[in-house]
Design a protein around this motif. Sequence first.
Motif, PDB file in Angstrom:
ATOM      1  N   ARG A 198       0.832  -1.205   0.000  1.00  0.00           N
ATOM      2  CA  ARG A 198       0.000   0.000   0.000  1.00  0.00           C
ATOM      3  C   ARG A 198       0.868   1.257   0.000  1.00  0.00           C
ATOM      4  NH1 ARG A 198      -4.068   0.342   4.930  1.00  0.00           N
ATOM      5  NH2 ARG A 198      -4.477  -1.737   4.101  1.00  0.00           N
ATOM      6  N   LEU A 199       1.925   1.263   0.805  1.00  0.00           N
ATOM      7  CA  LEU A 199       2.775   2.449   0.892  1.00  0.00           C
ATOM      8  C   LEU A 199       3.623   2.617  -0.360  1.00  0.00           C
ATOM      9  CD1 LEU A 199       3.827   2.174   4.645  1.00  0.00           C
ATOM     10  CD2 LEU A 199       2.160   3.737   3.621  1.00  0.00           C
ATOM     11  N   THR A 200       4.030   1.516  -0.968  1.00  0.00           N
ATOM     12  CA  THR A 200       4.735   1.606  -2.247  1.00  0.00           C
ATOM     13  C   THR A 200       3.835   2.249  -3.298  1.00  0.00           C
ATOM     14  OG1 THR A 200       5.975  -0.396  -1.685  1.00  0.00           O
ATOM     15  CG2 THR A 200       5.987   0.275  -3.987  1.00  0.00           C
ATOM     16  N   HIS A 201       2.556   1.920  -3.243  1.00  0.00           N
ATOM     17  CA  HIS A 201       1.573   2.497  -4.157  1.00  0.00           C
ATOM     18  C   HIS A 201       1.493   4.013  -3.966  1.00  0.00           C
ATOM     19  CE1 HIS A 201      -2.298   3.060  -6.202  1.00  0.00           C
ATOM     20  NE2 HIS A 201      -2.151   1.855  -6.704  1.00  0.00           N
ATOM     21  N   VAL A 202       1.499   4.473  -2.709  1.00  0.00           N
ATOM     22  CA  VAL A 202       1.449   5.911  -2.427  1.00  0.00           C
ATOM     23  C   VAL A 202       2.649   6.615  -3.057  1.00  0.00           C
ATOM     24  CG1 VAL A 202       1.604   7.646  -0.594  1.00  0.00           C
ATOM     25  CG2 VAL A 202       0.118   5.661  -0.300  1.00  0.00           C
ATOM     26  N   LEU A 203       3.849   6.050  -2.870  1.00  0.00           N
ATOM     27  CA  LEU A 203       5.051   6.664  -3.442  1.00  0.00           C
ATOM     28  C   LEU A 203       5.018   6.638  -4.964  1.00  0.00           C
ATOM     29  CD1 LEU A 203       7.942   5.367  -1.133  1.00  0.00           C
ATOM     30  CD2 LEU A 203       6.714   7.546  -1.037  1.00  0.00           C
ATOM     31  N   PHE A 204       4.479   5.565  -5.535  1.00  0.00           N
ATOM     32  CA  PHE A 204       4.400   5.461  -6.994  1.00  0.00           C
ATOM     33  C   PHE A 204       3.480   6.545  -7.551  1.00  0.00           C
ATOM     34  CE2 PHE A 204       3.399   3.785 -11.131  1.00  0.00           C
ATOM     35  CZ  PHE A 204       4.509   3.044 -11.503  1.00  0.00           C
ATOM     36  N   LEU A 231       3.039  11.703 -10.520  1.00  0.00           N
ATOM     37  CA  LEU A 231       2.614  13.093 -10.626  1.00  0.00           C
ATOM     38  C   LEU A 231       3.797  14.000 -10.940  1.00  0.00           C
ATOM     39  CD1 LEU A 231       0.065  13.436  -7.674  1.00  0.00           C
ATOM     40  CD2 LEU A 231      -0.442  13.537 -10.126  1.00  0.00           C
ATOM     41  N   ARG A 232       4.964  13.657 -10.402  1.00  0.00           N
ATOM     42  CA  ARG A 232       6.172  14.462 -10.658  1.00  0.00           C
ATOM     43  C   ARG A 232       6.841  14.110 -11.977  1.00  0.00           C
ATOM     44  NH1 ARG A 232      10.120  13.189  -7.879  1.00  0.00           N
ATOM     45  NH2 ARG A 232       9.373  11.484  -6.550  1.00  0.00           N
ATOM     46  N   GLY A 233       6.400  13.007 -12.582  1.00  0.00           N
ATOM     47  CA  GLY A 233       7.037  12.576 -13.819  1.00  0.00           C
ATOM     48  C   GLY A 233       8.427  12.010 -13.602  1.00  0.00           C
ATOM     49  N   ASP A 234       8.669  11.439 -12.424  1.00  0.00           N
ATOM     50  CA  ASP A 234       9.980  10.896 -12.074  1.00  0.00           C
ATOM     51  C   ASP A 234      10.053   9.431 -12.504  1.00  0.00           C
ATOM     52  OD1 ASP A 234      12.341  10.024 -10.942  1.00  0.00           O
ATOM     53  OD2 ASP A 234      12.025  11.084  -9.042  1.00  0.00           O
ATOM     54  N   ALA A 294       2.435  -2.676 -14.756  1.00  0.00           N
ATOM     55  CA  ALA A 294       1.610  -2.267 -15.895  1.00  0.00           C
ATOM     56  C   ALA A 294       1.632  -0.755 -16.080  1.00  0.00           C
ATOM     57  CB  ALA A 294       0.173  -2.760 -15.702  1.00  0.00           C
ATOM     58  N   ARG A 295       1.580  -0.011 -14.986  1.00  0.00           N
ATOM     59  CA  ARG A 295       1.609   1.452 -15.091  1.00  0.00           C
ATOM     60  C   ARG A 295       2.956   1.942 -15.591  1.00  0.00           C
ATOM     61  NH1 ARG A 295      -0.697   3.493  -9.431  1.00  0.00           N
ATOM     62  NH2 ARG A 295      -0.214   5.548 -10.342  1.00  0.00           N
ATOM     63  N   LEU A 296       4.038   1.274 -15.173  1.00  0.00           N
ATOM     64  CA  LEU A 296       5.359   1.632 -15.691  1.00  0.00           C
ATOM     65  C   LEU A 296       5.435   1.320 -17.185  1.00  0.00           C
ATOM     66  CD1 LEU A 296       8.258   2.582 -15.223  1.00  0.00           C
ATOM     67  CD2 LEU A 296       8.842   0.230 -14.615  1.00  0.00           C
ATOM     68  N   ARG A 297       4.855   0.201 -17.598  1.00  0.00           N
ATOM     69  CA  ARG A 297       4.821  -0.149 -19.019  1.00  0.00           C
ATOM     70  C   ARG A 297       4.115   0.949 -19.821  1.00  0.00           C
ATOM     71  NH1 ARG A 297       1.910  -4.505 -18.581  1.00  0.00           N
ATOM     72  NH2 ARG A 297       3.706  -5.792 -18.080  1.00  0.00           N
ATOM     73  N   ARG A 298       3.041   1.490 -19.236  1.00  0.00           N
ATOM     74  CA  ARG A 298       2.301   2.552 -19.921  1.00  0.00           C
ATOM     75  C   ARG A 298       3.133   3.822 -20.033  1.00  0.00           C
ATOM     76  NH1 ARG A 298      -2.970   3.569 -16.898  1.00  0.00           N
ATOM     77  NH2 ARG A 298      -1.896   5.307 -15.916  1.00  0.00           N
ATOM     78  N   GLU A 299       3.860   4.157 -18.960  1.00  0.00           N
ATOM     79  CA  GLU A 299       4.737   5.332 -19.008  1.00  0.00           C
ATOM     80  C   GLU A 299       5.800   5.167 -20.093  1.00  0.00           C
ATOM     81  OE1 GLU A 299       4.964   8.260 -17.137  1.00  0.00           O
ATOM     82  OE2 GLU A 299       2.941   7.812 -16.394  1.00  0.00           O
ATOM     83  N   ASP A 300       6.384   3.983 -20.152  1.00  0.00           N
ATOM     84  CA  ASP A 300       7.445   3.721 -21.130  1.00  0.00           C
ATOM     85  C   ASP A 300       6.918   3.719 -22.561  1.00  0.00           C
ATOM     86  OD1 ASP A 300       9.404   3.541 -19.217  1.00  0.00           O
ATOM     87  OD2 ASP A 300       9.348   1.354 -19.074  1.00  0.00           O
ATOM     88  N   ALA A 301       5.613   3.429 -22.716  1.00  0.00           N
ATOM     89  CA  ALA A 301       5.052   3.297 -24.062  1.00  0.00           C
ATOM     90  C   ALA A 301       4.820   4.634 -24.747  1.00  0.00           C
ATOM     91  CB  ALA A 301       3.740   2.519 -23.997  1.00  0.00           C
ATOM     92  N   VAL A 302       4.738   5.724 -23.980  1.00  0.00           N
ATOM     93  CA  VAL A 302       4.466   7.039 -24.573  1.00  0.00           C
ATOM     94  C   VAL A 302       5.592   7.411 -25.537  1.00  0.00           C
ATOM     95  CG1 VAL A 302       4.176   9.496 -24.113  1.00  0.00           C
ATOM     96  CG2 VAL A 302       3.101   7.811 -22.618  1.00  0.00           C
TER      97      VAL A 302
END
Length: 392
Positions: free
Chosen positions: A191-197, A202-205, A231-239
Amino acid sequence: MPPRTSRVSFAPLRPGLPAALMLATLLAAPAVAQTASAPDAEGRLWATIVALRDPGPATQPFANWFDQALSRAAARRAALRSYLTIYPGGRHRDEAIALELDTLFELATLQSRAPDELRQRIAELRQNPPSRAALHEAAYWELTCRRYAGPPTTAPATQPTPADIRAPDADLLAGIREYLRLYPDSRYSPRLTHVLFDEAQLRGDTDALRALAAYAREHFPQHMIADELAARLRREDAVGRPFTLRFTDVDGRDIDTSAGRGRPVLVVVWAGFDDGARRCVQAVERFRRDNPQFRVLGVNLDESRAALAAAARDLDIDWPQYHDGLGWGHAFVRTWGVLRIPAVFVVDAEGRLAGVTGGDRWVDLAREVLHRPHPAAEERAPAAATQPAGPG
């Protein structure tokens, strides 16, 4: 021969025990009275605690549910104190401590007050933790109290009132990182890893996103959050990269976005049961009619084709629909980490993913894509790679 009588003796209660705790102790006493070490006494008290976890049916009027939830939470707190007093090293000690802290927070929010009692209990556990699991719990709830900005505005118990939880600031984010460093095996780490992610996204880091996805893969690879972050990282990389979607739609047509290069595409993730998604579908359809160079495809999360067909008729759309009947388990949703609907994937005329947005934010991105210059068909290089629509 005179009838036999059973003698029942109770251990004297310590002076100063709260009345509720005294009552809970007395409730547990018949089991203790049989023998000082009756094997099922602890189990019976724990069963009482477990039964008190049920807040009652949510279908009743909210005021009734609220009163019942408050009453049961208070009784649960008393029973948990009794358990931890009678059985400080009991079989369910760590679970009882976790439930006690959760209950104290629940009582604070139900009563619209600051969680001072919870903070006091946390301090006791941090000073003298009976186990590593208890230390996990105390450290987590300490972080939670730091997010709790104070008692919300008092409202009558006739309507739900959300707790006033502030967004994590730099100090709190540092505390979460330290928690994850110290307690990677905690049940709260996903859960806390999710918060940091979320904050890093949001920062685009991107570097932070990669590190957090790797942390999840290392420490809780079987948890659904590990899959979601990947999956969300895959989406970021796909842009900015080639994006291809292939599927057979509900009418049996084979759809392949790579076959229509030269036209921009909107892929709309939606469901007929969601009002926001329905409004988005209507807006996309208006946009498509005004901009016929766009191709629109739907990824539908309704449970049945009949529900999809009814919603499509109501909304007057005839886009090809990717529907597998799995709802939120849809292959596309799992592959691309879609957490809420509507979601719109905007693909430019070159077949590159321009971005993924929700609500009305897709409009500006779609207009920007529409005016992008692109080479003539004979000059375009073939796509270097494709992104799968789903696993397997």
